[in-house]
Scaffold this motif. Structure first.
Motif, mmCIF file in Angstrom:
data_model
loop_
_atom_site.group_PDB
_atom_site.id
_atom_site.type_symbol
_atom_site.label_atom_id
_atom_site.label_comp_id
_atom_site.label_asym_id
_atom_site.label_seq_id
_atom_site.Cartn_x
_atom_site.Cartn_y
_atom_site.Cartn_z
ATOM 1 N N VAL A 108 3.271 14.262 4.447
ATOM 2 C CA VAL A 108 3.639 14.117 5.861
ATOM 3 C C VAL A 108 4.372 12.782 5.980
ATOM 4 O O VAL A 108 3.963 11.782 5.392
ATOM 5 N N ASP A 109 5.464 12.752 6.700
ATOM 6 C CA ASP A 109 6.266 11.522 6.784
ATOM 7 C C ASP A 109 6.684 11.284 8.228
ATOM 8 O O ASP A 109 7.829 11.514 8.604
ATOM 9 N N LYS A 110 5.731 10.803 9.019
ATOM 10 C CA LYS A 110 5.997 10.571 10.441
ATOM 11 C C LYS A 110 6.075 9.070 10.718
ATOM 12 O O LYS A 110 5.273 8.293 10.204
ATOM 13 N N PRO A 111 7.047 8.654 11.528
ATOM 14 C CA PRO A 111 7.200 7.224 11.831
ATOM 15 C C PRO A 111 5.924 6.566 12.333
ATOM 16 O O PRO A 111 5.605 5.440 11.923
ATOM 17 N N ALA A 112 5.181 7.235 13.201
ATOM 18 C CA ALA A 112 3.956 6.642 13.744
ATOM 19 C C ALA A 112 2.971 6.316 12.630
ATOM 20 O O ALA A 112 2.287 5.285 12.680
ATOM 21 N N ASN A 113 2.905 7.179 11.612
ATOM 22 C CA ASN A 113 2.006 6.927 10.488
ATOM 23 C C ASN A 113 2.462 5.726 9.673
ATOM 24 O O ASN A 113 1.648 4.871 9.298
ATOM 25 N N ARG A 114 3.762 5.664 9.394
ATOM 26 C CA ARG A 114 4.287 4.564 8.577
ATOM 27 C C ARG A 114 4.108 3.223 9.300
ATOM 28 O O ARG A 114 3.811 2.205 8.675
ATOM 29 N N ILE A 115 4.290 3.215 10.605
ATOM 30 C CA ILE A 115 4.098 1.984 11.386
ATOM 31 C C ILE A 115 2.623 1.602 11.397
ATOM 32 O O ILE A 115 2.266 0.430 11.231
ATOM 33 N N GLU A 116 1.745 2.579 11.550
ATOM 34 C CA GLU A 116 0.308 2.318 11.531
ATOM 35 C C GLU A 116 -0.128 1.810 10.153
ATOM 36 O O GLU A 116 -1.020 0.961 10.050
ATOM 37 N N ASP A 117 0.504 2.295 9.097
ATOM 38 C CA ASP A 117 0.209 1.792 7.753
ATOM 39 C C ASP A 117 0.456 0.293 7.669
ATOM 40 O O ASP A 117 -0.301 -0.441 7.016
ATOM 41 N N ILE A 118 1.522 -0.173 8.304
ATOM 42 C CA ILE A 118 1.849 -1.600 8.284
ATOM 43 C C ILE A 118 0.820 -2.389 9.072
ATOM 44 O O ILE A 118 0.340 -3.442 8.619
ATOM 45 N N HIS A 119 0.435 -1.885 10.236
ATOM 46 C CA HIS A 119 -0.649 -2.530 10.991
ATOM 47 C C HIS A 119 -1.929 -2.571 10.147
ATOM 48 O O HIS A 119 -2.662 -3.562 10.149
ATOM 49 N N GLY A 120 -2.189 -1.475 9.421
ATOM 50 C CA GLY A 120 -3.398 -1.397 8.607
ATOM 51 C C GLY A 120 -3.399 -2.399 7.460
ATOM 52 O O GLY A 120 -4.445 -2.971 7.130
ATOM 53 N N MET A 121 -2.241 -2.602 6.838
ATOM 54 C CA MET A 121 -2.157 -3.617 5.789
ATOM 55 C C MET A 121 -2.447 -4.997 6.363
ATOM 56 O O MET A 121 -3.119 -5.823 5.725
ATOM 57 N N ALA A 140 0.834 -1.205 0.000
ATOM 58 C CA ALA A 140 0.000 0.000 0.000
ATOM 59 C C ALA A 140 0.861 1.244 0.000
ATOM 60 O O ALA A 140 1.963 1.257 0.562
ATOM 61 N N ASP A 141 0.372 2.291 -0.632
ATOM 62 C CA ASP A 141 1.027 3.586 -0.497
ATOM 63 C C ASP A 141 0.832 4.086 0.932
ATOM 64 O O ASP A 141 -0.258 3.959 1.511
ATOM 65 N N ALA A 142 1.878 4.640 1.498
ATOM 66 C CA ALA A 142 1.791 5.179 2.847
ATOM 67 C C ALA A 142 0.732 6.268 2.914
ATOM 68 O O ALA A 142 0.491 6.987 1.939
ATOM 69 N N SER A 143 0.074 6.391 4.049
ATOM 70 C CA SER A 143 -0.872 7.486 4.237
ATOM 71 C C SER A 143 -0.152 8.820 4.046
ATOM 72 O O SER A 143 1.031 8.963 4.367
#
Length: 350
Positions: free
Chosen positions: A126-139, A111-114
């Motif tokens: 926006v490129d925040k670690p918390a978002n990128r980690i949450e993206d992985i949980h979301g996948m 998936a493309d990162a949020s």
């Protein structure tokens, strides 16, 4: 030498820029894929690609799901979440590895990162670690519910920056039964200290810039960005580090995509510079495979994470002879070596 590298990296990474859309290669692939031998149509009995969208914290996420040849939703398949590099999108290297995973019998999602690529979220990039980690949980959330997926056989593959965020996600998300990274890039450490520790002397200055950028955003002012403008061939050739010289060639020449850009909001540095993917590595108790080219100038990040992975007895550091960081993205012989190891690893643990 260090001063020269520092000046180059500062010039490259801290320029205010606009979204890069000009100068990109025309994309002929109907799915927008830019890697070699990408799927061009869904054919019965072969690996297929399924563009999907789902909500994650009220943000629309754009993803691709790759299914194996002769996929039957009534059957049961292991699945792998694939996390893309910083600045990358699902149509590049992460899609390549997802396609190869499907060829090996896995259902794979990328998936493309949020806030990035074709996914939603404002302001852009926006490129925040918390978002990128949450993206992985979301996948993991989405693919675990996908027809035919055995949620008890879920793996995780992170590439470059996605590798660092995958390590962070796997520390607490035990749905992932096996974790692999390729050319892992520890984004927070590099944003804080600079690549090869070339910006240690400017940490406070850059934190001040990030703080001022956030204040400007909060006041309704212009969004400030760090990143790069479209480099010339001469500028690319003059870069002394393999990662950035080959990276700009990959992202802006040979595998360019209009949704792919290195830019990120300057205010993101407030979060990025406090992040370290290798913190709490001891929480990873799943089988762990860390892969890198033995010529990669980013190898020091993989090596550090591997040493700190004290929570698992099933861990392996695999070096790809002759490969640099970016070459593991597309050079057939290196991709083949990486996939052979990935198949061995996931085949054993999933």
């Amino acid at each position: 030498m260090k001063g020269k590298i520092r000046n180059q990296i500062i010039t490259i990474m801290l320029m205010t820029t606009s979204m890069i859309a000009s100068g990109q290669n025309k994309i002929e692939n109907p799915f927008g894929l830019v890697y070699r031998d990408a799927i061009t149509e869904n054919i019965n009995g072969e690996v297929n690609i399924h563009p999907v969208n789902y909500k994650l914290n009220d943000i629309e996420i754009a993803a691709n799901v790759y299914t194996p040849a002769n996929y039957d939703p009534s059957k049961s398949y292991p699945a792998v979440v694939v996390a893309h590099p910083n600045g990358g999108v699902k149509e590049q290297v992460s899609g390549l590895y997802a396609q190869h995973l499907a060829e090996s019998g896995y259902i794979a999602i990328v998936a493309d990162a949020s806030y990035q690529g074709a996914s939603g979220g404002e302001p852009r990039n926006v490129d925040k670690p918390a978002n990128r980690i949450e993206d992985i949980h979301g996948m993991a959330d989405f693919i675990s519910q996908y027809k035919g997926v055995d949620a008890e056989k879920l793996g995780l593959l992170g590439i470059c920056g996605g590798g660092g965020y995958s390590l962070a996600a796997a520390q607490t998300d035990k749905r992932f039964k096996a974790v692999a990274t390729l050319s892992m890039f520890n984004s927070g450490v590099v944003r804080r200290n600079g690549f090869l520790n070339s910006q240690v002397n400017t940490i406070q200055e850059r934190l001040k810039q990030a703080s001022e950028a956030r204040a400007q955003e909060a006041a309704g002012g212009k969004i400030l960005y760090a990143g790069v403008a479209n480099p010339t061939d001469e500028e690319i050739a003059a870069i002394t580090t393999d990662l950035y010289r080959e990276g700009y060639t990959y992202y802006y020449r040979t595998h360019s995509h209009p949704n792919s850009t290195f830019r990120y909001t300057m205010s993101s540095l407030i979060d990025l510079m406090a992040f370290d993917a290798s913190t709490n590595m001891g929480l990873i108790n799943q089988p762990l495979l860390l892969m890198a080219g033995d010529k990669a100038d980013t190898y020091y990040m993989t090596e550090d994470a591997f040493k700190k992975a004290t929570g698992t007895t099933e861990k392996e550091l695999f070096l790809i002879p002759g490969a640099t960081h970016i070459q593991t993205y597309y050079v057939p012989e290196y991709v083949e070596q990486a996939m052979t190891k990935i198949n061995e690893f996931f085949g054993k643990y999933l």
